[in-house]
Design a protein around this motif. Structure first.
Motif, PDB file in Angstrom:
ATOM      1  N   MET A 101       0.868  -1.189   0.000  1.00  0.00           N
ATOM      2  CA  MET A 101       0.000   0.000   0.000  1.00  0.00           C
ATOM      3  C   MET A 101       0.892   1.222   0.000  1.00  0.00           C
ATOM      4  SD  MET A 101      -1.372   2.760   1.588  1.00  0.00           S
ATOM      5  CE  MET A 101      -2.047   3.752   0.242  1.00  0.00           C
ATOM      6  N   GLY A 102       0.861   1.970  -1.102  1.00  0.00           N
ATOM      7  CA  GLY A 102       1.637   3.202  -1.156  1.00  0.00           C
ATOM      8  C   GLY A 102       1.723   3.689  -2.580  1.00  0.00           C
ATOM      9  N   GLY A 103       2.345   4.843  -2.726  1.00  0.00           N
ATOM     10  CA  GLY A 103       2.499   5.408  -4.062  1.00  0.00           C
ATOM     11  C   GLY A 103       1.230   6.073  -4.564  1.00  0.00           C
ATOM     12  N   ALA A 104       1.443   6.971  -5.500  1.00  0.00           N
ATOM     13  CA  ALA A 104       0.297   7.691  -6.096  1.00  0.00           C
ATOM     14  C   ALA A 104       0.726   8.205  -7.466  1.00  0.00           C
ATOM     15  CB  ALA A 104      -0.138   8.857  -5.215  1.00  0.00           C
ATOM     16  N   ARG A 105      -0.247   8.269  -8.380  1.00  0.00           N
ATOM     17  CA  ARG A 105      -0.017   8.928  -9.680  1.00  0.00           C
ATOM     18  C   ARG A 105      -1.082  10.003  -9.800  1.00  0.00           C
ATOM     19  NH1 ARG A 105      -1.514   8.486 -15.154  1.00  0.00           N
ATOM     20  NH2 ARG A 105      -3.135   7.007 -14.587  1.00  0.00           N
TER      21      ARG A 105
ATOM     22  N   GLY B  87      10.258  10.886  -2.607  1.00  0.00           N
ATOM     23  CA  GLY B  87       9.196   9.919  -2.302  1.00  0.00           C
ATOM     24  C   GLY B  87       8.105   9.840  -3.349  1.00  0.00           C
ATOM     25  N   MET B  88       8.218  10.674  -4.372  1.00  0.00           N
ATOM     26  CA  MET B  88       7.215  10.611  -5.458  1.00  0.00           C
ATOM     27  C   MET B  88       7.379   9.300  -6.222  1.00  0.00           C
ATOM     28  SD  MET B  88       6.797  13.316  -8.576  1.00  0.00           S
ATOM     29  CE  MET B  88       5.553  13.153  -9.832  1.00  0.00           C
ATOM     30  N   THR B  89       6.267   8.656  -6.553  1.00  0.00           N
ATOM     31  CA  THR B  89       6.329   7.486  -7.430  1.00  0.00           C
ATOM     32  C   THR B  89       6.036   7.960  -8.851  1.00  0.00           C
ATOM     33  OG1 THR B  89       4.054   7.085  -6.729  1.00  0.00           O
ATOM     34  CG2 THR B  89       5.762   5.663  -5.782  1.00  0.00           C
ATOM     35  N   VAL B  90       7.026   7.772  -9.723  1.00  0.00           N
ATOM     36  CA  VAL B  90       6.864   8.132 -11.136  1.00  0.00           C
ATOM     37  C   VAL B  90       6.395   6.874 -11.851  1.00  0.00           C
ATOM     38  CG1 VAL B  90       8.025   8.994 -13.197  1.00  0.00           C
ATOM     39  CG2 VAL B  90       8.690   9.853 -10.914  1.00  0.00           C
ATOM     40  N   VAL B  91       5.152   6.913 -12.327  1.00  0.00           N
ATOM     41  CA  VAL B  91       4.507   5.697 -12.836  1.00  0.00           C
ATOM     42  C   VAL B  91       4.358   5.782 -14.350  1.00  0.00           C
ATOM     43  CG1 VAL B  91       2.487   4.197 -12.626  1.00  0.00           C
ATOM     44  CG2 VAL B  91       3.232   5.581 -10.665  1.00  0.00           C
ATOM     45  N   ASP B  92       5.027   4.858 -15.048  1.00  0.00           N
ATOM     46  CA  ASP B  92       4.948   4.814 -16.517  1.00  0.00           C
ATOM     47  C   ASP B  92       4.015   3.678 -16.920  1.00  0.00           C
ATOM     48  OD1 ASP B  92       7.419   4.302 -19.206  1.00  0.00           O
ATOM     49  OD2 ASP B  92       5.249   4.681 -19.219  1.00  0.00           O
ATOM     50  N   LEU B  93       2.807   4.045 -17.297  1.00  0.00           N
ATOM     51  CA  LEU B  93       1.806   3.043 -17.688  1.00  0.00           C
ATOM     52  C   LEU B  93       1.853   2.755 -19.187  1.00  0.00           C
ATOM     53  CD1 LEU B  93      -1.212   4.475 -15.636  1.00  0.00           C
ATOM     54  CD2 LEU B  93      -0.013   2.338 -15.143  1.00  0.00           C
TER      55      LEU B  93
END
Ligand code: RIB
Ligand code: CA
Length: 333
Positions: free
Chosen positions: A164-168, A288-294
């Motif tokens: 549980m964690g991270g955000a986009r 702490g930013m989650t960089v999310v490549d979808l």
């Protein structure tokens, strides 16, 4: 929704790594209520919502209140790998479980804490496990990262990390761009995400859709067991504190950690996509930013299943149903 009738196969063997924490406590009690689906091999705790001492005591209290005092609880790391420790007692209180007046009495009645460190428990349990184990990660990932650093061979005995964690889309909850479980220890998150383990991220994009509304509290309040009533008190306190102290509106009182247990009980109520997830560790602005490549635009390989959609009513039903499994032992007069 999972019912006894649709449980297929042996229970999933899990270790819960957490920082109780009101929502961690609810997640633990949900898991303990469903032994035909989840075999809780142990609970490891870490500095996060509160100090390592408090989160460990709280986990032992919750297991005892959940009528499973024999579940191994092990205290873990007392600070992040690199950053100084910044807790979330603002939201959970100094003890991490404020709003439970009997907490200190329960803590004083606990047996002596095990001398085994959580990291060593993780390594020992994974090493000796007959089958790979699922790690249910509800806190900063310091313990998991330390176990992988100390004994990298245990990676072969980890079936999946569900975190549980991270955000986009959702941005963040403790900074404009970071969630607590990543920002508290971003370097540990980087180690785990970079480890190549099978990783499922139950992100804030999903959990922020699951709201502890007054209606949900009323439904929990109608359950009669002592465990359900304690769960109701924890949720009520956690909601009130976030609304009264931090001005949260009623639609922002999210239910984060229990979403991970709901996912393990019925993965069909969540949706997501394979992604590359990277953690910002070099910039104070985006730490702490989650960089999310979808969309494979970064050229980086897929390293996680990014869960960002959820059937929120189904998750809330799962929570209520789990607490409903605690048989009535003590009906308050
Ligand atoms: O951002 C929410 C997460 O941080 C939850 O796990 C909560 O318990 C805190 O640890
Ligand atoms: Ca937590």
């Amino acid at each position: 929704m999972l019912t006894t009738s649709n449980v297929s196969g042996p229970p999933e063997r899990i270790i819960i790594d957490c920082d109780p924490g009101h929502d961690d406590a609810i997640a633990i009690l949900m898991a303990l209520a469903m032994p035909e689906a989840l075999d809780v091999l142990g609970v490891t705790t870490v500095a996060g919502n509160a100090s390592a001492g408090f989160t460990s005591e709280n986990a032992s209290i919750i297991c005892a209140l959940g009528r499973r005092p024999n579940v191994p609880v092990r205290r873990g790391c007392s600070r992040p790998l690199v950053r100084r420790f910044v807790d979330a007692t603002a939201f959970h209180g100094e003890s991490g479980l404020d709003g439970l007046p009997e907490r200190s009495a329960l803590a004083s009645s606990l047996p002596a804490e095990s001398a085994q460190h959580a990291v060593d428990f993780l390594i020992q349990t994974l090493t000796t496990a007959s089958e790979p184990v699922t790690l249910v990660c509800l806190a900063p990932l310091t313990n998991i990262a330390m176990a992988l650093i100390k004994a990298p061979e245990v990676a072969g005995k980890i079936k999946e990390v569900v975190f549980m964690g991270g955000a986009r889309r959702a941005g963040g909850n403790v900074s404009p761009c970071a969630t607590f479980n990543v920002l508290c220890d971003p370097h540990a998150a980087h180690v785990v995400i970079d480890s190549g383990l099978s990783l499922t991220v139950i992100s804030l994009d999903a959990t922020s859709q699951v709201i502890i509304s007054e209606q949900v509290l009323e439904e929990m309040g109608r359950l009669k067991s002592d465990v359900a009533r304690m769960g109701h008190r924890l949720l009520t306190y956690f909601n009130r504190r976030r609304m009264d102290v931090y001005g949260y509106s009623a639609d922002k009182t999210t239910l984060n950690d229990p979403c991970v247990i709901a996912y393990l009980l019925d993965r069909t109520v969540f949706r997501g996509k394979p992604a590359n997830v990277a953690v910002s560790i070099d910039s104070e602005l985006t730490l702490g930013m989650t960089v999310v490549d979808l969309d494979r635009r970064s050229g980086r390989n897929v390293n996680a299943l990014w869960i960002d959609e959820v059937d929120a009513p189904a998750v809330l039903r799962s929570m209520i149903d789990a607490f409903g499994r605690y048989e009535v032992r003590a009906i308050d007069t």
